[in-house]
Design a protein around this motif. Structure first.
Motif, PDB file in Angstrom:
ATOM      1  N   ARG A 117      20.724 -29.397 -28.511  1.00  0.00           N
ATOM      2  CA  ARG A 117      21.256 -28.644 -27.375  1.00  0.00           C
ATOM      3  C   ARG A 117      22.759 -28.383 -27.497  1.00  0.00           C
ATOM      4  O   ARG A 117      23.215 -27.260 -27.338  1.00  0.00           O
ATOM      5  CB  ARG A 117      20.976 -29.381 -26.067  1.00  0.00           C
ATOM      6  N   GLU A 118      23.508 -29.434 -27.755  1.00  0.00           N
ATOM      7  CA  GLU A 118      24.961 -29.334 -27.672  1.00  0.00           C
ATOM      8  C   GLU A 118      25.622 -28.852 -28.956  1.00  0.00           C
ATOM      9  O   GLU A 118      26.617 -28.135 -28.906  1.00  0.00           O
ATOM     10  CB  GLU A 118      25.544 -30.684 -27.256  1.00  0.00           C
TER      11      GLU A 118
ATOM     12  N   ASN B  96      14.511 -29.271 -23.423  1.00  0.00           N
ATOM     13  CA  ASN B  96      15.119 -29.760 -22.193  1.00  0.00           C
ATOM     14  C   ASN B  96      15.253 -31.276 -22.165  1.00  0.00           C
ATOM     15  O   ASN B  96      14.446 -31.985 -22.757  1.00  0.00           O
ATOM     16  CB  ASN B  96      14.306 -29.295 -20.986  1.00  0.00           C
ATOM     17  N   VAL B  97      16.245 -31.741 -21.452  1.00  0.00           N
ATOM     18  CA  VAL B  97      16.429 -33.171 -21.190  1.00  0.00           C
ATOM     19  C   VAL B  97      15.875 -33.428 -19.808  1.00  0.00           C
ATOM     20  O   VAL B  97      16.344 -32.854 -18.828  1.00  0.00           O
ATOM     21  CB  VAL B  97      17.920 -33.564 -21.239  1.00  0.00           C
ATOM     22  N   GLY B  98      14.875 -34.280 -19.735  1.00  0.00           N
ATOM     23  CA  GLY B  98      14.282 -34.552 -18.442  1.00  0.00           C
ATOM     24  C   GLY B  98      14.500 -35.963 -17.963  1.00  0.00           C
ATOM     25  O   GLY B  98      14.864 -36.195 -16.827  1.00  0.00           O
TER      26      GLY B  98
ATOM     27  N   GLY C 224       8.359 -35.660 -21.452  1.00  0.00           N
ATOM     28  CA  GLY C 224       7.972 -34.756 -22.532  1.00  0.00           C
ATOM     29  C   GLY C 224       8.698 -33.425 -22.558  1.00  0.00           C
ATOM     30  O   GLY C 224       8.398 -32.580 -23.395  1.00  0.00           O
ATOM     31  N   ALA C 225       9.670 -33.198 -21.680  1.00  0.00           N
ATOM     32  CA  ALA C 225      10.396 -31.923 -21.659  1.00  0.00           C
ATOM     33  C   ALA C 225      11.159 -31.688 -22.957  1.00  0.00           C
ATOM     34  O   ALA C 225      11.482 -30.547 -23.285  1.00  0.00           O
ATOM     35  CB  ALA C 225      11.355 -31.879 -20.471  1.00  0.00           C
TER      36      ALA C 225
ATOM     37  N   CYS D 260       8.356 -23.402 -12.493  1.00  0.00           N
ATOM     38  CA  CYS D 260       9.808 -23.487 -12.682  1.00  0.00           C
ATOM     39  C   CYS D 260      10.163 -23.323 -14.155  1.00  0.00           C
ATOM     40  O   CYS D 260      11.247 -22.889 -14.488  1.00  0.00           O
ATOM     41  CB  CYS D 260      10.368 -24.788 -12.117  1.00  0.00           C
ATOM     42  N   GLY D 261       9.242 -23.695 -15.055  1.00  0.00           N
ATOM     43  CA  GLY D 261       9.454 -23.510 -16.487  1.00  0.00           C
ATOM     44  C   GLY D 261      10.144 -24.661 -17.187  1.00  0.00           C
ATOM     45  O   GLY D 261      10.288 -24.643 -18.410  1.00  0.00           O
ATOM     46  N   TYR D 262      10.564 -25.669 -16.462  1.00  0.00           N
ATOM     47  CA  TYR D 262      11.320 -26.757 -17.075  1.00  0.00           C
ATOM     48  C   TYR D 262      10.491 -27.527 -18.104  1.00  0.00           C
ATOM     49  O   TYR D 262      10.977 -27.847 -19.175  1.00  0.00           O
ATOM     50  CB  TYR D 262      11.859 -27.713 -16.000  1.00  0.00           C
ATOM     51  N   CYS D 263       9.244 -27.795 -17.799  1.00  0.00           N
ATOM     52  CA  CYS D 263       8.395 -28.552 -18.714  1.00  0.00           C
ATOM     53  C   CYS D 263       7.771 -27.681 -19.797  1.00  0.00           C
ATOM     54  O   CYS D 263       7.244 -28.186 -20.787  1.00  0.00           O
ATOM     55  CB  CYS D 263       7.284 -29.252 -17.945  1.00  0.00           C
ATOM     56  N   THR D 264       7.809 -26.374 -19.602  1.00  0.00           N
ATOM     57  CA  THR D 264       7.056 -25.456 -20.450  1.00  0.00           C
ATOM     58  C   THR D 264       7.352 -25.590 -21.942  1.00  0.00           C
ATOM     59  O   THR D 264       6.411 -25.664 -22.737  1.00  0.00           O
ATOM     60  CB  THR D 264       7.257 -24.001 -19.979  1.00  0.00           C
TER      61      THR D 264
END
Length: 152
Positions: free
Chosen positions: A28-29, A37-39, A46-47, A99-103
């Motif tokens: 990411r960075e 994603n960081v969940g 599992g994100a 929301c798409g965050y986990c997608t």
């Protein structure tokens, strides 16, 4: 800092990482691949799922130095040059996201599942995705999307 070499989405990359830096943060960075994603930072959601040498892993539990010399595929690298990956298309067509965050993590886990089991049953899909959480969809449409991609 420690230098590492890895292949990300088919492109060789050289990074300088702290020995304790997690792979998810390097992606990411340092590489700007924000589809991962960081969940939770605890493997619960599992994100952050990516493929490491073709295997589905939660990148919040893999140190970046552990990816040295290895191949990483993120959601950004899953799509074909001429369009969406069949799973991405199936998620869209079957309304398997809200929301798409986990997608991204769901799709990466599902891709690994389908690579190992090209025609999974509904129970196998549910079992294969049980390490990925979604707080929006109730999973029904996610399962439908994986079934659709399997039959595509």
């Amino acid at each position: 800092m420690r230098p590492i070499s890895l292949t990300v989405n088919g492109t060789p990359r050289e990074l300088e990482v702290e020995p304790r830096q997690l792979l998810v943060y390097a992606l990411r960075e340092q590489l700007g691949l924000t589809g991962t994603n960081v969940g939770c930072d605890t493997t619960s959601c599992g994100a952050c799922t990516v493929h490491l040498d073709g295997e589905s892993v939660k990148s919040c539990t893999v140190l970046a130095v552990q990816a040295d010399g290895r191949e990483v595929t993120t959601i950004e690298g899953l799509a074909a040059e001429n369009g969406l990956h069949p799973l991405q298309r199936a998620f869209q067509e079957n309304h398997a996201l809200q929301c798409g965050y986990c997608t991204p993590g769901m799709i990466m886990a599902a891709a690994s599942l389908l690579a190992d089991h090209p025609s999974p049953s509904e129970d196998e899909i549910r079992y294969g995705l049980e390490g990925n959480l979604c707080r929006c969809t109730g999973y029904h449409n996610i399962v439908k999307a994986v079934q659709a991609a399997a039959s595509a």
